[in-house]
Design an enzyme around this catalytic site. Structure first.
Site, PDB file in Angstrom:
ATOM      1  N   ASP A   1       0.866  -1.174   0.000  1.00  6.52           N
ATOM      2  CA  ASP A   1       0.000   0.000   0.000  1.00  6.52           C
ATOM      3  C   ASP A   1       0.904   1.225   0.000  1.00  6.52           C
ATOM      4  O   ASP A   1       1.362   1.668   1.044  1.00  6.52           O
ATOM      5  CB  ASP A   1      -0.868  -0.057   1.269  1.00  6.52           C
ATOM      6  CG  ASP A   1      -1.828   1.119   1.361  1.00  6.52           C
ATOM      7  OD1 ASP A   1      -1.810   1.988   0.471  1.00  6.52           O
ATOM      8  OD2 ASP A   1      -2.603   1.157   2.332  1.00  6.52           O
TER       9      ASP A   1
ATOM     10  N   ASP B   1     -17.612   3.937   0.130  1.00  3.96           N
ATOM     11  CA  ASP B   1     -16.307   3.677   0.740  1.00  3.96           C
ATOM     12  C   ASP B   1     -16.494   3.319   2.226  1.00  3.96           C
ATOM     13  O   ASP B   1     -17.623   3.122   2.700  1.00  3.96           O
ATOM     14  CB  ASP B   1     -15.415   4.913   0.527  1.00  3.96           C
ATOM     15  CG  ASP B   1     -13.945   4.554   0.394  1.00  3.96           C
ATOM     16  OD1 ASP B   1     -13.471   3.726   1.183  1.00  3.96           O
ATOM     17  OD2 ASP B   1     -13.277   5.104  -0.500  1.00  3.96           O
TER      18      ASP B   1
ATOM     19  N   ASP C   1     -10.551  -3.554  -0.908  1.00  3.09           N
ATOM     20  CA  ASP C   1      -9.420  -2.626  -0.872  1.00  3.09           C
ATOM     21  C   ASP C   1      -8.435  -3.140   0.187  1.00  3.09           C
ATOM     22  O   ASP C   1      -8.751  -4.079   0.931  1.00  3.09           O
ATOM     23  CB  ASP C   1      -9.966  -1.242  -0.485  1.00  3.09           C
ATOM     24  CG  ASP C   1      -9.038  -0.105  -0.880  1.00  3.09           C
ATOM     25  OD1 ASP C   1      -8.140  -0.315  -1.699  1.00  3.09           O
ATOM     26  OD2 ASP C   1      -9.228   1.006  -0.355  1.00  3.09           O
TER      27      ASP C   1
ATOM     28  N   ARG D   1      -7.775  -4.403  -5.097  1.00  2.00           N
ATOM     29  CA  ARG D   1      -6.577  -3.583  -5.282  1.00  2.00           C
ATOM     30  C   ARG D   1      -5.330  -4.453  -5.391  1.00  2.00           C
ATOM     31  O   ARG D   1      -4.454  -4.202  -6.205  1.00  2.00           O
ATOM     32  CB  ARG D   1      -6.422  -2.565  -4.152  1.00  2.00           C
ATOM     33  CG  ARG D   1      -5.344  -1.538  -4.476  1.00  2.00           C
ATOM     34  CD  ARG D   1      -5.328  -0.404  -3.506  1.00  2.00           C
ATOM     35  NE  ARG D   1      -4.842  -0.824  -2.195  1.00  2.00           N
ATOM     36  CZ  ARG D   1      -4.775  -0.022  -1.134  1.00  2.00           C
ATOM     37  NH1 ARG D   1      -5.197   1.230  -1.232  1.00  2.00           N
ATOM     38  NH2 ARG D   1      -4.332  -0.462   0.020  1.00  2.00           N
TER      39      ARG D   1
ATOM     40  N   ASP E   1      -4.460   4.193  -5.689  1.00  2.00           N
ATOM     41  CA  ASP E   1      -4.678   5.595  -5.315  1.00  2.00           C
ATOM     42  C   ASP E   1      -3.745   6.516  -6.089  1.00  2.00           C
ATOM     43  O   ASP E   1      -2.674   6.883  -5.618  1.00  2.00           O
ATOM     44  CB  ASP E   1      -4.448   5.766  -3.810  1.00  2.00           C
ATOM     45  CG  ASP E   1      -5.402   4.901  -2.993  1.00  2.00           C
ATOM     46  OD1 ASP E   1      -6.386   4.388  -3.571  1.00  2.00           O
ATOM     47  OD2 ASP E   1      -5.170   4.739  -1.788  1.00  2.00           O
TER      48      ASP E   1
END
Ligand SMILES: *[C@@H]1O[C@H](CO)[C@@H](O)[C@H](O)[C@H]1NC(C)=O
Ligand SMILES: *[C@@H]1O[C@H](CO)[C@@H](O)[C@H](O)[C@H]1NC(C)=O
Length: 956
Positions: free
Chosen positions: A296, A442, A555, A615, A631
């Site tokens: 991440d 979200d 995510d 993701r 992102d």
């Protein structure tokens, strides 16, 4: 969302994000030098391989050849296995012959044991062995000392393995206990006193390798004859490694593997996503290797080899007349070095006979290094680019056929506040006549970030909200992340804890880390029981408030652990079967994706296709749904990089790729926002995502800009039949939907390193405008003797040429290839479902020879009936000798569709005297038409035939 935000109050985060300098904090992530095994392996110099193949140990099974390799420095034996798999794939696997512990072999990626061809020994002389691998004319030369493999097709050398001698296999060993350690270090000191040569620098691997034969085979053996030779000195960190404040206990010590591949004649290599990088990979000499380690990364930068959220260890090489793939099946942290060389330097002996002309053939060197596991490599031998992607698809599966709605437009904002906000947004799309298929929620929609729940004050009636959306033929996606709030009152947590389904620490406790909900535990998705439990949570009565219209976003599944090393899980955490996290890090996210997709299938009784966006990913993730580039940032660089990133995903099987339209971090200006909608409309997964209100509500743009966004959305929807047909082809054949030009023009070197244009299927060439203030773009139109038609003006252009296309802010340069037929649905609607039965228009773009071919795939768009009941239509359209014919492309398919043919537009044709429609019962009807002589465009009005019928139209 990225990790670092979690540590800041939102206000602070925003203030910093809006500041001038946006950059990844590189110090959070390891360089090769900071990653022990990468440092150790990279220090090894080429040309000194200690490995020898024991040719006399060859055992030839019906379809596998086995032989031993031995490290002459340590005498540790390895097992080499070789297969010639059907369809031009060669597999080689190297593992320890007698490991202390089993080594991890990646499960659940291959579709099954791939079928193998018969192997035969076709030659043998001193020091070499030749094997024939099945009927493709492929042969493998095994050289004894140093060990190396050369793979040939007839007399052409395709690939050499260990030609540079960088095979590394750190065998498992026992850690010397502290007393023995001390004794031996005392002995070492005493021995060194009697040595004449000066003491060395702290021993590195080169030192160790050199010492091996002398110390190891000689003196030590005489002291302890029954034991294997003493281990070479180990550098600090071999049995424990510290990065920043985190210490990795390494109970099994160093266990890394590595191998080099030489690709003669190749100058272009691609693949190994995910990196924010040009499509063509760059040499890594002088910098870090490309890293594959799902992370991440907050505010990632472009043009770096740093790891990102997902990993597919598949590299492709291409040159005229030949494409190859290297699939390195290993789920541990992996680094890939790319180098260039000339082939003459590494070829020797009789292999020179195979060289075409000898001398200075350019060559690419690829070196893989993984922290643990075994060496398991598939060489995908093409020969064409589509053969390589199909070979990879047969091994790991192809892209799941997406439900049709998921190819429409998605809108995501962090965060829609409540049900009223969702309704207002949807109304905005309705009022401004902007098509929309899906609204995304979200993390804040859940009750305290407890996934599978809803915030009771903001979303008191989720079922009602979903039903309202469904009534307008729209859907919703909610986020379900794999970190679970540690909270005794939360059912998911208490059940997983009670059942022991969490990942464990090295000491056997539940592994906990910091993530969005605060203290969180991580379900062990590598455990089939955990996946089963998770899948059942998607049942309508388990996930309360969910309906058939609710889909899922996974995510943070790298997994992201804000408090962990490199923002992820500790490598010594323990999984199902006792495996360390180290072994399987890169496949964790795939398992989350898989369990979620299976849950959605299961909730419908196996009837409906799932939609899950993930993701993190690994090889095989394409079987479970969509992925995106994470992102990103609202700047022009990130818009530009979305093209090569998605092309690279597609080459590695992940066809359903997109980038957040508008950019997630920061605010795009109106020009960038418009350009990003235009680019996104021509990428497979089309979702705007932002945390600003402006980004999430296009009607806050000026009316002119809003009109441009509307036009881009409508173009996307008009071309949905092309997208859906391309996805079907991808699902069946493993060929990407969004393709680099060289896949269709493999002999044209001009197409080998393009980042700014690409093809959709084989029919549309897209060159989105990705520069500010653009007045024009240079578009390369490939194909000797071909023509291309501007998709909007229908102007015709000869190829090959570089065409300067003047642009305004409303222009999206798109060209239809001469010789193709594309189906469109040109009526603007609110969503894909609203278009289902709309009539079609065929755009027939003639080749210079006056011919064209194309197809259309149709099914119910939601279920598996296409596969289980052949409920589909696949039509083939062909234009030749002045006649356009519609026939079945696949007689297995049958489905009734009320859709009909509304119009046929033929590009590049003169005015006929008449146009006569013949239907399948033989009846004939003249059609009305219009001809534009300036553009040579013929429009035939209302053929009116059902889209599923056989018919023909003759021009006379
Ligand atoms: C295998 O390679 C040969 C060329 O040697 C080629 O003709 C054939 O089409 C390939 N087969 C597959 C399944 O890719
Ligand atoms: C077109 O016409 C030529 C010559 O009359 C013939 O050889 C060819 O087969 C025809 N093609 C089709 C598709 O009907």
């Amino acid at each position: 969302m990225a990790a670092a935000l979690g540590r800041w109050p939102l206000g602070l985060a925003l203030c910093c994000l809006l500041g001038a300098s946006l950059a990844v904090d590189r110090g959070n992530f390891k360089t090769c030098e900071q990653s022990g095994f990468c440092r150790r392996q990279r220090r090894i110099q080429p040309g000194n391989s200690p490995y020898r193949a024991l040719l006399e140990s060859l055992e030839l099974g019906p379809d596998v050849a086995r032989m031993r390799l031995v490290n002459e420095a340590t005498q540790v034996p390895l097992l080499l296995e070789l297969w010639g798999l059907s369809g031009n794939v060669t597999r080689l696997r190297i593992q320890e012959l007698n490991p202390l512990q089993p080594r991890y072999q990646v499960p659940d990626v291959l579709l099954g044991e791939p079928p193998a061809e018969r192997l035969e020994v076709t030659g043998r002389d001193e020091g070499t062995l030749e094997l024939a691998l099945g009927p493709g004319g492929h042969r493998l030369l095994v050289t004894e000392r140093p060990f190396r493999l050369d793979l040939l097709r007839h007399r052409e050398l395709l690939c050499s393995v260990n030609a540079r001698g960088l095979l590394v296999f750190e065998h498992q060993r026992r850690r010397r206990d502290s007393l023995a350690d001390k004794v031996s270090s005392v002995w070492d000191k005493i021995k060194s006193l009697f040595r004449r040569d000066p003491p060395k620098d702290p021993p590195g691997e080169e030192g160790a390798a050199q010492e091996g034969p002398e110390d190891g085979a000689g003196s030590t053996q005489s002291e302890k004859p029954a034991e294997p030779p003493a281990e070479p000195e180990e550098e600090p960190g071999a049995w424990e490694e510290t990065f920043k404040t985190h210490t990795d206990s390494k109970p099994y010590g160093p266990t890394s593997v590595g191998l080099d591949f030489s690709l003669p004649g190749f100058e272009h290599v691609y693949g190994i996503p995910e990196h924010a990088e040009s499509l063509r990979l760059r040499p890594t000499e002088g910098g870090d290797p490309y890293r594959l380690y799902n992370l991440d990364v907050f505010q990632y930068e472009v043009f770096t080899p740093m790891a990102l959220y997902g990993s597919v260890p598949l590299l492709l090489a291409h040159r005229p007349r030949l494409s190859l793939g290297l699939f390195w099946l290993n789920a541990a942290e992996t680094w890939v070095d790319i180098g260039s060389n000339t082939a003459g330097k590494t070829l020797f002996g009789k292999l020179l006979d195979y060289m075409q002309g000898g001398g200075e053939t350019p060559q690419t060197e690829v070196r893989w290094m993984s922290e643990s596991g075994v060496i398991d490599v598939f060489l995908l031998l093409g020969p064409g680019p589509a053969d390589v992607t199909a070979q990879y698809g047969r091994l790991t599966g192809t892209q799941a056929l997406p439900p049709l709605f998921s190819l429409g437009y998605h809108q995501s904002r962090w965060n829609y506040q409540d049900e009223a906000d969702v309704e207002a947004v949807e109304r905005g799309f309705e009022e401004h006549e902007l098509p929309l298929d899906v609204i995304w929620l979200d993390i804040e929609h859940a009750d305290g970030k407890r996934y599978f729940t809803w915030d009771p004050s903001k979303f008191p009636n989720p079922r009602g909200m979903l039903e309202r959306l469904a009534a307008r033929k729209r859907r919703m996606v909610s986020i379900v992340d794999p970190h679970i709030k540690v909270d005794g009152g939360y059912r998911v947590h208490s059940e997983l804890r009670a059942r022991g389904l969490y990942v464990k620490t090295k000491d056997g406790n539940d592994y906990e880390g910091w993530c969005w909900p605060g203290s969180s535990a991580y379900p062990d998705f590598t455990n089939p029981e955990m996946r089963e439990w998770w899948a059942n949570m998607f049942a309508y009565d388990q996930y309360e408030g969910s309906t058939e219209a609710l889909f899922t976003w996974n995510d943070m599944n790298e997994p992201s652990v804000f408090s962990g090393p490199e923002v992820t899980m500790h490598k010594d955490a323990r999984h199902f079967g006792g495996w360390e996290h180290r072994e399987l890090h890169n496949i964790y996210g795939l398992y989350v994706h898989k369990a979620t997709a299976e849950g959605q299938i299961r909730r419908s009784g196996g009837r409906l296709r799932p939609f899950v966006l993930s993701r993190a990913f690994f090889a095989g993730s394409q079987r479970y749904g969509a992925v995106w580039t994470g992102d990103n940032t609202a700047d022009w660089e990130h818009l530009r990089i979305s093209i090569p990133m998605c092309l690279s995903f597609g080459l590695a099987g992940l066809a359903f790729c997109g980038a957040d339209v508008g950019g997630f971090f920061q605010n795009p200006g109106p020009e960038l926002q418009v350009r990003w909608y235009q680019a996104g409309a021509f990428q497979p997964f089309f979702r705007a995502r932002t945390w600003t209100r402006r980004g999430a509500s296009p009607w806050l743009l000026s009316p002119e800009h809003l009109a441009m966004v509307r036009a881009a959305l409508r173009r996307r929807y008009a071309l949905l039949p092309v997208w859906y047909t391309a996805f079907y082809r991808c699902h069946r054949q493993g060929i990407p939907v969004m393709r680099p030009l060289w896949m269709e023009f493999p002999d044209d070197p001009q197409t080998f390193a393009m980042d700014d244009q690409y093809l959709i299927d084989r029919v549309l060439l897209v060159h989105p405008v990705t520069e500010p203030d653009a007045l024009g773009v240079n578009v390369y139109l490939p194909g000797e003797g071909e023509v291309w038609y501007n998709d909007e003006t229908h102007e015709q252009h000869r190829a090959p040429q570089t065409l300067y296309v003047p642009v305004t802010l409303s222009t999206i340069p798109v060209f239809q290839r001469g010789g193709t037929v594309i189906p469109r649905q040109d009526r603007p609607r609110r969503s894909t479902e609203a278009m289902r039965n709309d009539p079609f228009t065929l755009y027939v773009a003639l080749s210079p020879q006056g011919t064209a071919q194309g197809d259309l795939y149709l099914d119910d768009g939601v279920s598996f009936d296409y596969a289980t009941k052949n409920a589909f239509l696949h039509r083939h359209f062909s234009f030749a000798n002045g006649t356009l014919t519609s026939s079945s492309a696949d007689p297995r398919g049958s489905m009734s569709s009320p859709a009909w043919l509304e119009r046929v537009v033929i590009l590049g044709v003169g005015r006929p005297d008449s146009a006569l429609l013949t239907t399948h019962d033989g009846s004939q009807t003249p059609l009305q038409f219009q001809h534009d002589p300036a553009r040579s465009v013929l429009t035939l009005r209302r053929p009116g035939v059902p889209i599923g019928a056989d018919w023909s139209i003759s021009l006379r």
